[in-house]
Design an enzyme around this catalytic site. Sequence first.
Site, PDB file in Angstrom:
ATOM      1  N   ASP A  78      42.570  -1.728  -4.950  1.00 10.07           N
ATOM      2  CA  ASP A  78      42.434  -0.378  -5.554  1.00 10.07           C
ATOM      3  C   ASP A  78      41.016   0.187  -5.001  1.00 10.07           C
ATOM      4  O   ASP A  78      40.183  -0.768  -4.710  1.00 10.07           O
ATOM      5  CB  ASP A  78      42.719  -0.275  -6.845  1.00 10.07           C
ATOM      6  CG  ASP A  78      42.010  -1.362  -8.096  1.00 10.07           C
ATOM      7  OD1 ASP A  78      40.939  -2.062  -7.332  1.00 10.07           O
ATOM      8  OD2 ASP A  78      42.051  -1.384  -9.113  1.00 10.07           O
ATOM      9  N   GLU A 154      48.497   1.850 -14.692  1.00  8.54           N
ATOM     10  CA  GLU A 154      48.382   2.172 -16.056  1.00  8.54           C
ATOM     11  C   GLU A 154      49.718   2.077 -16.835  1.00  8.54           C
ATOM     12  O   GLU A 154      50.729   2.215 -16.012  1.00  8.54           O
ATOM     13  CB  GLU A 154      47.579   3.442 -16.295  1.00  8.54           C
ATOM     14  CG  GLU A 154      46.131   3.473 -15.530  1.00  8.54           C
ATOM     15  CD  GLU A 154      45.199   2.604 -16.441  1.00  8.54           C
ATOM     16  OE1 GLU A 154      45.547   1.662 -17.232  1.00  8.54           O
ATOM     17  OE2 GLU A 154      43.745   3.001 -16.247  1.00  8.54           O
TER      18      GLU A 154
HETATM   19  C1  GLP Z   1      39.400  -2.726 -13.445  1.00 10.15           C
HETATM   20  C2  GLP Z   1      40.272  -3.052 -12.048  1.00 10.15           C
HETATM   21  C3  GLP Z   1      41.281  -3.975 -12.268  1.00 10.15           C
HETATM   22  C4  GLP Z   1      40.698  -5.189 -13.162  1.00 10.15           C
HETATM   23  C5  GLP Z   1      40.574  -4.541 -14.438  1.00 10.15           C
HETATM   24  C6  GLP Z   1      39.822  -5.615 -15.276  1.00 10.15           C
HETATM   25  O1  GLP Z   1      40.151  -1.661 -13.899  1.00 10.15           O
HETATM   26  N1  GLP Z   1      41.151  -1.734 -11.252  1.00 10.15           N
HETATM   27  O2  GLP Z   1      42.024  -4.517 -11.006  1.00 10.15           O
HETATM   28  O3  GLP Z   1      41.868  -6.173 -13.242  1.00 10.15           O
HETATM   29  O4  GLP Z   1      39.366  -3.813 -14.058  1.00 10.15           O
HETATM   30  O5  GLP Z   1      38.486  -6.039 -15.062  1.00 10.15           O
HETATM   31  P1  GLP Z   1      37.798  -7.153 -15.569  1.00 10.15           P
HETATM   32  O6  GLP Z   1      38.116  -8.369 -14.786  1.00 10.15           O
HETATM   33  O7  GLP Z   1      36.100  -6.639 -15.451  1.00 10.15           O
HETATM   34  O8  GLP Z   1      38.086  -7.260 -17.071  1.00 10.15           O
END
Ligand code: GLP
Length: 257
Positions: A78, A154
């Site tokens: 993304d 989401e």
């Molecule tokens: C963002 C990304 C996701 C990721 C999520 C969790 O929203 N788009 O792909 O999995 O964050 O992030 P973290 O590893 O910082 O908790």
Amino acid sequence: MAHVNLDRRVKPTVIVAESPEAFSRVAADVITRQIGIRSDSVLALPTGATPLSLYAELARRCSENLVSFAELHSFNLDEYVGLDPEHHNSYHAYMMEHFFSKVDIDMSNVQIPNGMAPNREAECARYEREIGAVGGLDLAIIGLGANAHMGFNEPGTPFDSRTHVAELASETSDANSRYFAGMQQMPRHAITMGIGTILEARRILLMAMGITKAEAVRASLEGRVTPHVPASVLQTHPHLTVVLDRDAASRLTVSPR
Ligand code: GLP
């Protein structure tokens, strides 16, 4: 290290890492093994805090000539809409800083959605075509949102969705705003691979760490398969490996063996 076989229709391999070092080692082993099978593998790559130690471990292995990414094809999951690749909060910048600048990957084989594309629908279609052109994803590496999102899929996103423009859920904006100067600077939309795109990967590696992910991990691996819990669809994938730390695994009801 404990392997858990959950009593599901399709049983994932669940590995609970006892230390941060073990977490990154086990996750890096999955990727190194994939590259060992096919040096020109096609990977989907995540961002966020969770994969940071994985990228550091892969960079270490690369610098010691234990693995090469020279023939790899990569597609990020993304990117925020409206952020220039040079913007320090873009996922382009994240990937350059934490991974691409540290390994021998050929940047012409690197793909990240263009959040600045004037025609976003066309950009989403292009992304799907590029994935198809190299034979589809061999291994999708994904993190988990506290609401069980994958990429920016989401709750409520259809399981057959393809790469699309997604609106960030309010809890995601809250969680990710810590990286931005303020809520005003925070993009409201992102281009994300769809759930259907991710599910077509031949293998999936899901990673989660921390107590804030424990309920999402439980709901995803042991709860009902429903679009309200995007990652619950992974229960249907035949080749799923899950790497967790103790906190993220703490609400699983099946105890590690
Ligand atoms: C963002 C990304 C996701 C990721 C999520 C969790 O929203 N788009 O792909 O999995 O964050 O992030 P973290 O590893 O910082 O908790």
